[in-house]
Design an enzyme around this catalytic site. Structure first.
Site, PDB file in Angstrom:
ATOM      1  N   HIS A 146      -2.966  -5.840  -2.724  1.00 17.54           N
ATOM      2  CA  HIS A 146      -1.992  -4.532  -2.810  1.00 17.54           C
ATOM      3  C   HIS A 146      -1.672  -4.018  -4.209  1.00 17.54           C
ATOM      4  CE1 HIS A 146       2.386  -2.968  -2.890  1.00 17.54           C
ATOM      5  NE2 HIS A 146       1.549  -2.268  -2.334  1.00 17.54           N
ATOM      6  N   SER A 147      -2.030  -2.824  -4.401  1.00 20.21           N
ATOM      7  CA  SER A 147      -1.744  -1.882  -5.689  1.00 20.21           C
ATOM      8  C   SER A 147      -2.252  -2.603  -6.794  1.00 20.21           C
ATOM      9  CB  SER A 147      -0.165  -1.962  -5.852  1.00 20.21           C
ATOM     10  OG  SER A 147       0.224  -0.924  -6.741  1.00 20.21           O
ATOM     11  N   MET A 148      -1.593  -2.978  -7.877  1.00 19.52           N
ATOM     12  CA  MET A 148      -2.325  -3.446  -9.151  1.00 19.52           C
ATOM     13  C   MET A 148      -3.202  -4.608  -8.615  1.00 19.52           C
ATOM     14  SD  MET A 148      -0.643  -5.280 -12.352  1.00 19.52           S
ATOM     15  CE  MET A 148      -0.156  -6.545 -11.751  1.00 19.52           C
TER      16      MET A 148
END
Length: 342
Positions: A146-148
């Site tokens: 997720h994300s980073m």
């Protein structure tokens, strides 16, 4: 509601539309996926994960190993300022024989902070990821991130293209964008800001779980629900020794300066051109873009040409939909990792 966009495999083969009942999806040549409906669908609500500590020169990297220990897990990495608990709600909906190792990235959750004076930079975190994979002796890995965490998996998949099976990015797929001009103009200011942050910034005073959960909810622009914030705080906070009932934050204050994680678009396109694994992007309709949408779409188009498979989904929810409303993504994730559930 889930929207499946047209996706093209290497060689121009078109993938079928996704539905809640599994469809056999051609990948390349005569290769096909299995039907997951016949596999063990026992959920994880009552099962316990196992805490993992992976030694590194500055301490350890912590993680939560869900599912069987006798097979290689899918490797999960959370987003900025989150932790391994980010995947708890989703894992409680996954079949019990699905194996996943959810990491606390350095400076997050129960993982050790980097040594004093070392800034958080994506290169150090990718080196840490490489250490973890070498620690277990895995020859090829699959990512659910997720994300980073997705940005790290994206880079890893590009620089080790023969060592990745699948890359699944929840909302975010590629690293955040920054122009070369912006870097040249503002780099010095950000470095000074980093030094000032380390010298002067302190975490908020110890407070109640509810107070911190509400702050995180508001600070994320309501991307993280209050209930999801509580889930993250269970791992991201410590119990006060002097003030019963209060908690404090474990995270590394250096994480607040994120400038050094961004890359120019041209660099990101070059990285995308080197990825060869299956790639899946589950994008939230209320999610985030850290670049021009045209640049994001260009990245998807490049991946359609070079990756073993490239599939793009849109689901309802915010940037943290996998955490707030895991039912929006669980069927897609099960289908992607059908072979890993067997």
């Amino acid at each position: 509601m889930i929207v499946r966009h047209l996706s093209v495999c290497k060689g121009g083969q078109i993938l079928g539309r996704w539905s809640k009942s599994w469809k056999t999806v051609p990948l390349q040549g005569n290769q096909t996926r299995r039907n997951c409906s016949s596999l063990d669908q026992t959920r994880n609500e009552e099962r316990k994960y196992e805490e993992v500590r992976i030694p590194v020169p500055w301490g350890h990297i912590a993680g939560k190993w869900w599912g069987p220990k006798n097979k290689q897990p899918v490797l999960a990495m959370h987003g900025w300022l989150d932790n391994a608990n980010s995947f708890d709600p989703l894992m409680k909906l996954m079949p019990s024989n699905f194996s996943l190792l959810s990491l606390d990235l350095p400076g997050h959750g129960l993982s050790s902070h980097y040594p004093a004076g070392i800034p958080h930079h994506l290169t150090e975190d990718i080196v840490s990821l490489r250490r973890i994979i070498k620690h277990f002796g895995w020859q090829k890995v699959s990512f659910l991130c997720h994300s980073m965490g997705s940005t790290y998996a994206f880079i890893y998949s590009a620089i080790y293209p023969k060592e990745v099976n699948k890359l699944v990015g929840l909302d975010i797929l590629r690293p955040f964008e920054m122009t070369a001009e912006f870097y040249a103009k503002n780099g010095g200011n950000y470095i000074d800001k980093y030094i000032e942050t380390i010298q002067n910034t302190r975490e908020p005073p110890e407070s109640t779980l509810e107070d911190f959960a509400k702050r995180q909810h508001e600070g994320s622009k309501k991307s993280i629900s209050v209930e999801s914030s509580r889930i993250l705080m269970e791992r991201g906070a410590y119990q006060s020794k002097s003030k019963p009932g209060l908690i404090g934050l474990r995270r590394d204050v250096r994480l607040k300066v994120t400038f050094l994680h961004n890359l120019p678009h041209e660099y990101l396109i070059e990285l995308a051109s080197r990825i060869r694994c299956e790639v899946y992007n589950i994008k939230a309709k209320g999610g985030m873009y850290y670049e021009k949408k045209s640049h994001y779409k260009q990245t998807i188009e490049v991946l359609k040409k070079v990756a073993k498979a490239m599939q793009y989904f849109e689901v309802d929810g915010t940037h943290h939909t996998h955490l707030n409303t895991p039912e929006n993504v669980v069927d897609i994730v099960k289908d992607i990792f059908c072979d890993d559930i067997a």
